[in-house]
Design a protein around this motif. Structure first.
Motif, PDB file in Angstrom:
ATOM      1  N   ILE A  16       0.627  -1.347   0.099  1.00 47.71           N
ATOM      2  CA  ILE A  16       0.064   0.140  -0.011  1.00 47.71           C
ATOM      3  C   ILE A  16       0.906   1.143   0.046  1.00 47.71           C
ATOM      4  O   ILE A  16       0.554   2.326  -0.708  1.00 47.71           O
ATOM      5  CB  ILE A  16      -0.991  -0.094   1.049  1.00 47.71           C
ATOM      6  N   ASN A  19       2.517   1.701  -3.588  1.00 48.15           N
ATOM      7  CA  ASN A  19       1.684   2.017  -4.337  1.00 48.15           C
ATOM      8  C   ASN A  19       1.193   3.459  -4.267  1.00 48.15           C
ATOM      9  O   ASN A  19       1.041   4.302  -5.470  1.00 48.15           O
ATOM     10  CB  ASN A  19       0.431   1.130  -4.548  1.00 48.15           C
ATOM     11  N   TYR A  20       0.883   3.893  -3.118  1.00 46.91           N
ATOM     12  CA  TYR A  20       0.482   5.304  -2.584  1.00 46.91           C
ATOM     13  C   TYR A  20       1.630   6.297  -3.275  1.00 46.91           C
ATOM     14  O   TYR A  20       1.323   7.193  -4.021  1.00 46.91           O
ATOM     15  CB  TYR A  20       0.401   5.630  -1.411  1.00 46.91           C
ATOM     16  N   ASN A  21       2.838   5.951  -3.112  1.00 51.45           N
ATOM     17  CA  ASN A  21       4.090   6.854  -3.386  1.00 51.45           C
ATOM     18  C   ASN A  21       4.099   6.864  -4.919  1.00 51.45           C
ATOM     19  O   ASN A  21       4.468   7.881  -5.598  1.00 51.45           O
ATOM     20  CB  ASN A  21       5.248   6.366  -2.725  1.00 51.45           C
ATOM     21  N   ASN A  24       0.946   8.619  -6.389  1.00 49.09           N
ATOM     22  CA  ASN A  24       1.186  10.146  -5.914  1.00 49.09           C
ATOM     23  C   ASN A  24       2.400  10.902  -6.940  1.00 49.09           C
ATOM     24  O   ASN A  24       1.866  11.858  -7.458  1.00 49.09           O
ATOM     25  CB  ASN A  24       1.618  10.230  -4.537  1.00 49.09           C
TER      26      ASN A  24
END
Length: 106
Positions: A16, A19-21, A24
């Motif tokens: 998670i 994937n967020y980084n 983003n």
């Protein structure tokens, strides 16, 4: 059994976070390119359809984006430095095109 559950939980947290980084940074690149397209269209009179992003670098230590855009019709290159906030609002955009042209001429 507890070790497998803890490992799966830690693995999910890592996935998670990564994937967020990743997403983003991709969305930040798209927002910066949109700001640069608007700037070029307004100040240079070049259509958006004629622009192509050549290079888009994020300078982590400074939190700035350096972007190089090419006009595919006239083969001109435009260079910009862009800074945006966490909510994607524009802090500033700096046109470095003339500086690059001057440095190439020397």
């Amino acid at each position: 059994m507890k070790k497998i559950i803890i490992f799966n939980l830690l693995f999910c947290i890592v996935v998670i976070f990564v994937n967020y980084n990743y997403f983003n940074s991709k969305s930040r690149n798209a927002i910066v390119y949109n700001y640069v397209e608007n700037y070029i269209e307004t100040n240079y009179g070049v259509d958006r359809e004629d622009l192509k992003s050549e290079e888009n670098n994020y300078r982590r230590g400074l939190g700035l984006f350096e972007i190089e855009v090419k006009d595919i019709v006239t083969k001109n290159y435009y260079f910009f430095e862009v800074d945006i906030r966490d909510d994607y609002s524009l802090i500033y955009i700096k046109d470095l095109t003339e500086l690059h042209r001057k440095n190439q001429a020397d």
